[in-house]
Design a protein around this motif. Structure first.
Motif, mmCIF file in Angstrom:
data_model
loop_
_atom_site.group_PDB
_atom_site.id
_atom_site.type_symbol
_atom_site.label_atom_id
_atom_site.label_comp_id
_atom_site.label_asym_id
_atom_site.label_seq_id
_atom_site.Cartn_x
_atom_site.Cartn_y
_atom_site.Cartn_z
ATOM 1 N N MET A 145 0.825 -1.201 0.000
ATOM 2 C CA MET A 145 0.000 0.000 0.000
ATOM 3 C C MET A 145 0.866 1.260 0.000
ATOM 4 O O MET A 145 0.550 2.247 -0.683
ATOM 5 C CB MET A 145 -0.937 -0.015 1.201
ATOM 6 C CG MET A 145 -1.868 1.182 1.286
ATOM 7 S SD MET A 145 -2.894 1.382 -0.203
ATOM 8 C CE MET A 145 -3.968 -0.035 -0.047
ATOM 9 N N LYS A 148 2.078 1.666 -3.527
ATOM 10 C CA LYS A 148 0.995 2.079 -4.424
ATOM 11 C C LYS A 148 0.644 3.550 -4.227
ATOM 12 O O LYS A 148 0.445 4.285 -5.191
ATOM 13 C CB LYS A 148 -0.241 1.209 -4.183
ATOM 14 C CG LYS A 148 -1.468 1.596 -5.002
ATOM 15 C CD LYS A 148 -2.612 0.658 -4.717
ATOM 16 C CE LYS A 148 -3.879 1.137 -5.430
ATOM 17 N NZ LYS A 148 -4.389 2.391 -4.864
ATOM 18 N N LEU A 158 -6.285 4.877 3.350
ATOM 19 C CA LEU A 158 -6.181 3.511 2.864
ATOM 20 C C LEU A 158 -5.148 2.706 3.646
ATOM 21 O O LEU A 158 -5.351 1.523 3.921
ATOM 22 C CB LEU A 158 -5.829 3.514 1.373
ATOM 23 C CG LEU A 158 -6.934 3.921 0.403
ATOM 24 C CD1 LEU A 158 -6.442 3.852 -1.023
ATOM 25 C CD2 LEU A 158 -8.159 3.042 0.590
ATOM 26 N N PHE A 159 -4.047 3.337 4.001
ATOM 27 C CA PHE A 159 -3.012 2.610 4.733
ATOM 28 C C PHE A 159 -3.516 2.184 6.107
ATOM 29 O O PHE A 159 -3.261 1.054 6.549
ATOM 30 C CB PHE A 159 -1.764 3.481 4.873
ATOM 31 C CG PHE A 159 -0.644 2.809 5.615
ATOM 32 C CD1 PHE A 159 0.141 1.855 4.998
ATOM 33 C CD2 PHE A 159 -0.386 3.136 6.942
ATOM 34 C CE1 PHE A 159 1.167 1.232 5.691
ATOM 35 C CE2 PHE A 159 0.634 2.513 7.636
ATOM 36 C CZ PHE A 159 1.423 1.555 7.003
ATOM 37 N N VAL A 162 -5.906 -0.779 5.609
ATOM 38 C CA VAL A 162 -5.236 -2.033 5.273
ATOM 39 C C VAL A 162 -4.575 -2.647 6.495
ATOM 40 O O VAL A 162 -4.669 -3.862 6.741
ATOM 41 C CB VAL A 162 -4.207 -1.788 4.149
ATOM 42 C CG1 VAL A 162 -3.231 -2.946 4.049
ATOM 43 C CG2 VAL A 162 -4.915 -1.603 2.819
ATOM 44 N N VAL A 203 -8.877 -2.757 0.571
ATOM 45 C CA VAL A 203 -8.397 -3.372 -0.667
ATOM 46 C C VAL A 203 -9.516 -3.337 -1.694
ATOM 47 O O VAL A 203 -10.550 -3.983 -1.526
ATOM 48 C CB VAL A 203 -7.934 -4.822 -0.434
ATOM 49 C CG1 VAL A 203 -7.545 -5.473 -1.755
ATOM 50 C CG2 VAL A 203 -6.769 -4.863 0.537
ATOM 51 N N THR A 207 -5.870 -2.042 -5.747
ATOM 52 C CA THR A 207 -4.917 -2.651 -4.817
ATOM 53 C C THR A 207 -4.830 -4.156 -5.029
ATOM 54 O O THR A 207 -3.743 -4.741 -4.960
ATOM 55 C CB THR A 207 -5.318 -2.343 -3.368
ATOM 56 O OG1 THR A 207 -5.437 -0.926 -3.200
ATOM 57 C CG2 THR A 207 -4.286 -2.872 -2.394
#
Length: 352
Positions: A145, A148, A158-159, A162, A203, A207
């Motif tokens: 991640m 990305k 997002l991190f 995840v 995800v 991803t």
């Protein structure tokens, strides 16, 4: 509209700070971009961080604004319209230069993009491909991640999503997803793998495609550059139908290139990497733009709208247009002369 106002794309007068429009004219038509707007567009195309001169908008361009205006601003060459093998090989071989150029322009806080790229596609990829029962851990997923987000638009949420997954859930989901593309990946198997990976928090399709591309290089990553090349201009849809269209397009292009090569060298994943790294390298000046674009445009295929249409001679068209304009001018002159004679005759009758 409120979302656009929050990003600074539009203000109350419906004007764009990136394009430099000053609002609609009284006739309802949009005026041409100002000098400030033209400089903004040139900076967006070049990917430069140089500050713009004082103007009606704030300095710099938000990546989301650039995508809303048109994703084709991110593209320097339309890869899918050329069959020039030298162009494709040059773009594919520009991976190191593109990553180093992007890493040098990124913020220095945390691991650099160059380090992240080496860890993801080096040690992590090697370990995952050699394991008898491959799977990712939470730390591995967090590393993917980070890589990305450093390659595209940064979304810190997002991190955290995840890394909130349990290690057991991550191992099971990634094991099921990687097993779906073993031993051979097809579109149906990739779709099943994406669906298996999508049970993880944070995800999505993009991803999941990144995870699969690390394990199997023939699977294309859903990058912004590839989406901008395949999808409609100005729209980047991170959905499963969009990924299916991307996969089928890249698969068709790989088949064309392999036919020209005479051997199977190209895969959908290889085509995606060529588009991604070639675009980044051109945008950041890591490749000679003039030489690259001249090689690409020398072998550009005609679009579907132009196929089957007879070519019209340019000189003949220009001559016909000039002749038509000359006839209209002579007709107008004759009409003016006749009207002048009629008015003179009318004045003569009134005087008499």
């Amino acid at each position: 509209m409120h979302r656009f106002m929050r990003w600074g794309l539009f203000n109350r007068n419906i004007c764009s700070p990136v394009l430099g429009y000053g609002g609609r004219s009284p006739s309802g038509r949009w005026p041409r971009p100002t000098e400030h707007g033209r400089r903004k567009l040139s900076l967006a195309r070049a990917g430069s961080k140089a500050r713009s001169p004082p103007g009606p908008a704030s300095d710099g361009c938000c990546p989301a604004i650039i995508r809303l205006i048109g994703a084709d601003l991110l593209m320097a060459v339309r890869f899918l319209q050329t069959d020039n093998l030298a162009t494709w090989h040059t773009a594919l071989d520009s991976e190191i230069r593109a990553v180093q150029a992007a890493s040098s322009r990124a913020k220095k806080s945390g691991p650099s993009l160059d380090d992240l790229h080496g860890q993801v596609h080096g040690s992590l990829a090697k370990r995952i491909r050699t394991e008898p029962s491959p799977s990712f851990s939470v730390d591995d997923l967090g590393l993917v991640m980070k890589w990305k987000l450093s390659m595209g638009k940064f979304r810190p949420r997002l991190f955290s999503l995840v890394t909130s997954n349990t290690d057991q859930l991550v191992q099971k989901a990634t094991h099921d997803g990687l097993a779906a593309v073993t031993p051979v990946s097809t579109l149906d198997s990739v779709v099943r793998a994406i669906q298996a990976l999508s049970v993880l928090s944070g995800v999505g399709v993009a991803t999941a495609s990144a995870i699969l591309s690390i394990y199997d290089p023939s699977v294309p990553f859903m990058s912004d550059e590839a989406l901008a090349e395949v999808g409609p201009a100005g729209k980047l849809a991170y959905t499963l139908p969009a990924y299916k269209r991307l996969y089928e397009t890249l698969k068709s292009k790989a088949a064309e290139l392999n036919k020209l090569e005479g051997k199977s060298l190209w895969t959908p994943g290889a085509c995606e990497r060529a588009i991604r790294f070639g675009t980044i390298a051109l945008r950041l000046g890591a490749l000679d733009k003039d030489a690259f674009e001249s090689a690409a445009t020398n072998d550009v295929k005609p679009s579907e709208d132009d196929r089957g249409k007879p070519e019209q001679p340019v000189e003949g068209n220009d001559a016909a247009k000039a002749s038509s304009r000359g006839k209209r001018k002579r007709q107008n002159a004759d009409d003016l002369t006749d009207n002048a004679l009629l008015r003179r005759s009318a004045r003569t009758k009134r005087k008499s």
